[in-house]
Every structure is written in structure tokens, then in C-alpha cells.
Design an enzyme around this catalytic site. Structure first.
Site, PDB file in Angstrom:
ATOM      1  NE  ARG A  98      31.556  14.013  39.125  1.00 34.92           N
ATOM      2  CZ  ARG A  98      32.536  13.598  39.912  1.00 34.92           C
ATOM      3  NH1 ARG A  98      32.824  12.307  39.989  1.00 34.92           N
ATOM      4  NH2 ARG A  98      33.230  14.467  40.613  1.00 34.92           N
ATOM      5  CE  LYS A 157      37.811  16.112  45.855  1.00 39.24           C
ATOM      6  NZ  LYS A 157      37.465  15.094  44.851  1.00 39.24           N
ATOM      7  CG  ASP A 190      40.020  12.649  44.466  1.00 39.48           C
ATOM      8  OD1 ASP A 190      40.096  11.533  43.919  1.00 39.48           O
ATOM      9  OD2 ASP A 190      39.553  13.657  43.907  1.00 39.48           O
ATOM     10  CG  HIS A 239      42.509  13.156  40.455  1.00 43.17           C
ATOM     11  ND1 HIS A 239      42.177  12.072  39.674  1.00 43.17           N
ATOM     12  CD2 HIS A 239      41.431  13.399  41.245  1.00 43.17           C
ATOM     13  CE1 HIS A 239      40.945  11.672  39.992  1.00 43.17           C
ATOM     14  NE2 HIS A 239      40.474  12.448  40.944  1.00 43.17           N
ATOM     15  CG  ASP A 273      35.066  10.131  48.016  1.00 38.03           C
ATOM     16  OD1 ASP A 273      36.233   9.845  48.367  1.00 38.03           O
ATOM     17  OD2 ASP A 273      34.816  11.029  47.191  1.00 38.03           O
ATOM     18  CG  HIS A 274      36.501   7.723  45.174  1.00 37.18           C
ATOM     19  ND1 HIS A 274      37.789   8.095  44.852  1.00 37.18           N
ATOM     20  CD2 HIS A 274      35.784   8.866  45.218  1.00 37.18           C
ATOM     21  CE1 HIS A 274      37.837   9.398  44.689  1.00 37.18           C
ATOM     22  NE2 HIS A 274      36.631   9.908  44.919  1.00 37.18           N
TER      23      HIS A 274
HETATM   24  O1  LIG Z   1      37.992  15.373  39.470  1.00 33.93           O
HETATM   25  C1  LIG Z   1      36.962  14.782  39.120  1.00 33.93           C
HETATM   26  O2  LIG Z   1      36.072  15.307  38.442  1.00 33.93           O
HETATM   27  C2  LIG Z   1      36.764  13.334  39.499  1.00 33.93           C
HETATM   28  C3  LIG Z   1      37.549  12.484  38.549  1.00 33.93           C
HETATM   29  O3  LIG Z   1      37.022  12.571  37.268  1.00 33.93           O
HETATM   30  O4  LIG Z   1      37.168  13.108  40.816  1.00 33.93           O
HETATM   31  P1  LIG Z   1      36.113  13.030  42.027  1.00 33.93           P
HETATM   32  O5  LIG Z   1      35.075  12.004  41.647  1.00 33.93           O
HETATM   33  O6  LIG Z   1      36.915  12.590  43.209  1.00 33.93           O
HETATM   34  O7  LIG Z   1      35.540  14.385  42.191  1.00 33.93           O
HETATM   35 MN   LIG Z   2      36.120  11.758  45.658  1.00 36.09          MN
HETATM   36 MN   LIG Z   3      38.801  12.279  42.209  1.00 34.70          MN
END
Ligand SMILES: O=C(O)[C@@H](CO)OP(=O)(O)O
Ligand SMILES: [Mn+2]
Ligand SMILES: [Mn+2]
Length: 529
Positions: A268, A345, A413, A417, A454-455
Site C-alpha cells: 500500500r 486523511k 478511524d 485505532h 469507507d470501512h
Molecule cells: O492507518 C492506516 O494506515 C490504516 C490502517 O493500517 O488505516 P486507514 O486504511 O483507515 O488509513
Molecule cells: Mn479509512
Molecule cells: Mn484506519
């Protein structure tokens, strides 16, 4: 003619009746409740194959979620593409793999793997690392090192030793007179190396010191480092300080030196971009940090993380080439659009939204606003920048300049976390409070407001089992939940279609339908009649 649309992504806000540790269900959220009862509403899929992940056991995440929202289609995503490439062996025929092996061999150097050590399948998968370690032995490499970033964010909070032990077992079975592999360094993913969107470059600098220079607190093994830090500071995995593995004389076992090759095994992009810039642009006038060693290495990423920057230059697996995005389509139609979030974000509503491209399709038609995020644990301030984001959104709505506006509220989110249930509830409530302002602005200026996510994450804050004292075990990762989807102040007669098969990739067509356009042929159908 259609109506202008405001789309809100409540990051990590899933929708489920399960009430154990559900910080969404238990939050005071009159706006969301109104949207999900009095206005056309449904829930949609945000995990598994509906967003291009290998199986329905894979929870959603921001990358695949925003990709699907922004392009109206389901693409096979990194997790799946890498699995397939490893299974078929195609990865080892890639130019980058061959060149990485060749470079290290020709220079009598080491091959390094840096990445997130877990099977979370959001940024990486330990199985990919293990497969490549086995292949590196077949290739005749002699010195291989792993720099292990600890997760605890996509997997249970304190599960690092499980993955370290799994890896050490594999290493033991591979090591012999001709092949030597070892874990060389590591640390928590929220402390070193994996910063994103330039929120805190200092994290990457710390990672550089740890991985490249062997400059950090020394331990005889990764296990010793984890156990010691846990005892001393009660750290969970994602926040564990950096460590360097050293031999009995105190020398780091695997610094990154001239003539070495480095593979970042995360697939990613958001948290892989900065470290990739550090490697790719070093010795090319890149000044992200001073006074550091800058070895001459061959660097490759698992994927190419940024299609506009072509970053990194070398990569093992072709990323999904996401075409026909909503932004591109709206630019063709001459639509003015606006995107806003805070740093954490910001790339989600721009870079991920546009199919992992960091640049706009049109400078004239697209405006992006980033609110700088605080650098603090987000459970200390769960409202984050929700108010500032809303200020910008309301201003942009009132300006009358934009037909399509989108924003992401990170609270559900980012606070989710941390594993802090009470704080997460406040995070969700902060978003809810801000929705009232958006609803009022949309009413006043006659925009349609779409609210979705988004999730899941904040909807499931407790893990299975309990702590020894009987308290619930915090859960820090995303969930498999469906997400809310509601339309406020839609065009006359707005009505949801029947069925529960819709997912995030159906949103784009819904948006352009309200805007008054036909969806392009590539997109999945709209959710409204
Ligand atoms: O913090 C991140 O990198 C991810 C979890 O691994 O969260 P999100 O997909 O919501 O960005
Ligand atoms: Mn997210
Ligand atoms: Mn996340």
C-alpha cells in the site's frame, strides 16, 4: 438538471447492530440517526471482494475504500495482485527483482527487506516476505536482512511476537553455511518509517537512523527489544520505540550500506511514499533530513506507490491501473469540485480518490484544501480538526462555486485505532455535530448531502476475550462491517433501489446521477432509482 452534491466520508464508521464495543451505536448522534431513519438510506459493502480484496475475510481499508468511491469500479487491489504474482512466480521475473538480486551480488552486498510484519493485509502480508526470503536463498544471495515494522493496528494490539517468532523460525530453517538472514532492526509503525502525507517526516528520519545507520537502542534480538520495551513502558506494538539488533560486541547486524539492495515489501502506498522518496531521491539533492549516511543502494518497492511521481522508480508488481475515475469524468464535464480533509486523511480524498495519483486532473476545476493535523495521540483530542474541515466545507458550499464537494472526517478511524472506546465515541459524536452544520448549509443553498464511510473501525472497539482484570480487550483494527449510506435533501423522488449487494463502488454513479449526468459505461450502477 441535477443538484450539486456534497459527499462526506466518515472514516472508519461502520454500521452494525452488534453492540459489544460499538462506539457508533452507543454514541449520541442525532444527525446520523436522522439520516439513517428519516431520509433515503441503506447500508453498503465496504470490505472483501466488493472492494477488490482477496477474500470476504479481508476487512476494508482507506486505500481500497477511497479507490472504489472515487472510481466507481472494483479493481483487484495490491493484496490480491501480489498474492497472484507470488503464486505464479511472475514477481521473480520482474526486472526489479532481478536487478535487486544482481546489484547485491555484484557488489557483494546484502539484500534488505523493510516492511510491516503482520498478516493484516492492509499494507503488507508476512507471507509475501517469507516467500521472497525463500527465493533469495535460491538466488544464491548470502546476506539477507529484515527490518521489521511492528503492526498492532491491523492485527491485535500486542501480537508482534507471534510474527517475530514465525519469521525467526523461517530464518532458522533457511540459514546455513552459505546463507545468512537476520532481523536487523525495527520499531512500531506509528513511531518510525511509516508516516504518511508528510504529517511527521521525523518518523521517517528516525526510521532511517534505525534501519540504514544502525543508530538506535541495541538489543540482541527483536524479541528482547519488544519484551524490554513492553516491560519498561507498557508499549503496544504500533507505538514501540525503534530498536537495532546488534551482535555481542554491540555492532549492528545489518546496516544498509553501499552496494546493498533494499526492497520495501509493503504494497500500500500512503505510508510507503516518504521512505521511498528518501531512498529514490537520496544522492539526488534530496534534503528531507541532514547529517545522515546516504548509501548507494538499489531500491525497489513492492508496487509503484504513486503513478504521477512514478515512485519508486523500480517495483516488483504492477499496481492496479485505475482508469476512468470520477474526478477525470467530472473534469471532462467542466464540473468544479472541492476536496478537503486534515493531513492524516488528506491524501485519501485526493490521492486515493483519484486512483493513487498525487496530481489533479485540472488545476482550474479542482480545489483541494488540507487542514494540518496535530501530531498527538488522537484519543487525547478526539474531535481532531472536524470543526476546521466543516468551516472550509460550509465556506465552499456558500461560495456557490462547486457542483461537487467531498470531505473526509478521520475521527471514527484515527481515534478508533487508539483502542480507546470512550474517546472514539467522542470522535463519532464530533463528526455527528459537524454534520448538522453541513445539513443546514445544504438545506440553505439547496445541495444534496450524501453521508457514507469507507470501512468500519469504531463500530468494533473490543476484541474477543477480556484482560486479566476482566476489562474488555481493546481492538485497534478495522472491521468487516457494512457502512451507512444516506441521502439528505436529494432531488425530488430520490429513492434507494432494493437489495443489499451495493458497495462503495456504486457511489460514484449515484453522485453523477444526482448531478444530472449519465454514468460512464465502466462504472457500477447507481444505488438510487
Ligand atoms: O492507518 C492506516 O494506515 C490504516 C490502517 O493500517 O488505516 P486507514 O486504511 O483507515 O488509513
Ligand atoms: Mn479509512
Ligand atoms: Mn484506519
Amino acid at each position: 438538471m441535477g443538484k450539486p452534491v456534497v459527499l462526506v466520508v466518515m472514516d472508519g464508521v461502520g454500521w452494525t447492530e452488534k453492540d459489544h464495543g460499538n462506539a457508533v451505536l452507543h454514541a449520541y448522534k442525532p444527525q446520523i440517526d436522522e439520516l439513517m431513519t428519516k431520509w433515503p438510506h441503506t447500508t453498503i459493502k465496504a470490505s472483501g471482494v466488493a472492494v477488490g480484496l482477496p477474500t470476504d475475510k479481508d476487512m476494508g481499508n482507506s486505500e481500497v475504500g477511497h479507490n472504489a468511491l472515487g472510481c466507481g469500479q472494483i479493481y483487484s487491489q495490491g493484496a490480491k495482485l501480489v498474492n497472484e504474482s507470488i503464486e505464479s512466480g511472475k514477481i521473480y521475473e520482474s526486472q526489479a527483482w532481478k536487478d535487486a538480486v544482481k546489484y547485491a551480488k555484484e557488489h557483494d552486498g546484502k539484500l534488505h527487506f523493510i516492511g510491516l510484519l503482520s498478516d493484516g493485509n492492509v499494507h503488507s502480508n508476512i507471507n509475501h516476505l517469507i516467500a521472497m526470503l525463500k527465493e533469495s536463498k535460491k538466488e544464491g544471495l548470502k546476506q539477507v536482512r529484515v527490518h521489521a515494522l511492528l503492526d498492532g493496528r491491523d492485527v491485535p494490539e500486542t501480537s508482534a511476537l507471534q510474527y517475530v517468532d514465525q519469521l525467526e523460525d523461517v530464518i532458522k530453517s533457511l540459514n546455513d553455511d552459505n546463507y545468512h538472514c537476520a532481523i536487523a532492526s525495527g520499531g512500531g509503525r506509528m513511531v518510525i518509517t511509516m508516516d504518511r502525507y508528510e504529517a511527521d517526516w521525523g518518523m521517517v528520519e528516525k526510521g532511517w537512523h534505525i534501519h540504514v545507520m544502525g543508530d538506535g537502542r541495541k538489543f540482541s534480538s527483536a524479541r528482547e527489544a519488544i519484551e524490554t520495551y513492553r516491560k519498561e513502558g507498557g508499549y503496544t506494538d504500533q507505538y514501540l520505540p525503534g530498536f537495532v539488533v546488534a551482535d555481542k560486541d554491540g555492532n549492528p547486524v545489518g546496516t544498509i550500506d553501499d552496494g546493498d539492495s533494499v526492497i520495501l515489501f509493503n504494497f500500500r502506498g500512503d505510508r510507503a511514499v516518504e521512505i521511498s522518496k528518501a531512498f529514490d531521491y537520496m544522492n539526488k539533492g534530496f534534503n528531507a533530513f541532514d547529517e545522515v549516511k546516504k548509501p548507494k543502494v538499489y531500491y525497489a518497492g513492492m508496487l509503484q506507490y504513486d503513478g504521477d511521481l512514478k515512485l519508486p522508480e523500480h517495483f516488483l508488481v504492477e499496481p492496479p491501473h485505475i482508469e476512468h475515475t470520477m474526478s477525470e469524468y467530472l473534469v471532462q464535464k467542466g464540473v468544479h469540485s472541492f476536496a478537503c480533509s486534515e493531513t492524516q486523511k488528506f491524501g485519501h480524498v485526493t490521492y486515493f480518490w483519484n486512483g493513487n495519483r498525487s496530481e489533479k486532473f485540472s488545476d482550474e476545476l479542482e480545489d483541494w484544501v488540507e487542514i494540518p493535523s496535530d501530531i498527538i495521540p488522537f484519543d487525547k483530542k478526539p474531535w481532531m480538526k472536524a470543526c476546521e474541515i466543516t468551516d472550509k466545507m460550509v465556506e465552499a458550499i456558500a461560495s456557490g462555486k462547486y457542483q461537487f464537494l467531498r470531505c473526509n472526517y478521520p475521527n471514527g478511524d484515527m481515534v478508533g485505532h487508539t483502542g480507546n472506546y470512550e474517546a472514539t465515541m467522542i470522535g463519532v459524536e464530533s463528526v455527528d455535530l459537524m454534520l448538522r452544520r453541513l445539513m443546514d448549509a445544504c438545506k440553505k443553498y439547496d445541495y444534496t448531502l450524501i453521508v457514507t464511510a469507507d470501512h468500519g473501525n469504531s463500530d468494533e472497539m473490543y476484541d474477543k476475550g477480556t484482560n486479566p482484570d476482566g476489562s474488555p480487550k481493546p481492538k485497534t483494527s478495522h472491521s468487516l462491517a457494512r457502512v451507512p449510506f444516506a441521502i439528505y435533501n436529494g432531488p425530488e423522488g430520490t429513492e434507494m433501489k432494493e437489495g443489499d449487494d451495493f458497495g462503495l463502488a456504486n457511489v460514484a454513479a449515484t453522485v453523477v446521477k444526482i448531478l444530472g449526468y449519465e454514468k460512464p459505461e465502466w462504472w457500477l450502477e447507481s444505488i438510487i432509482k
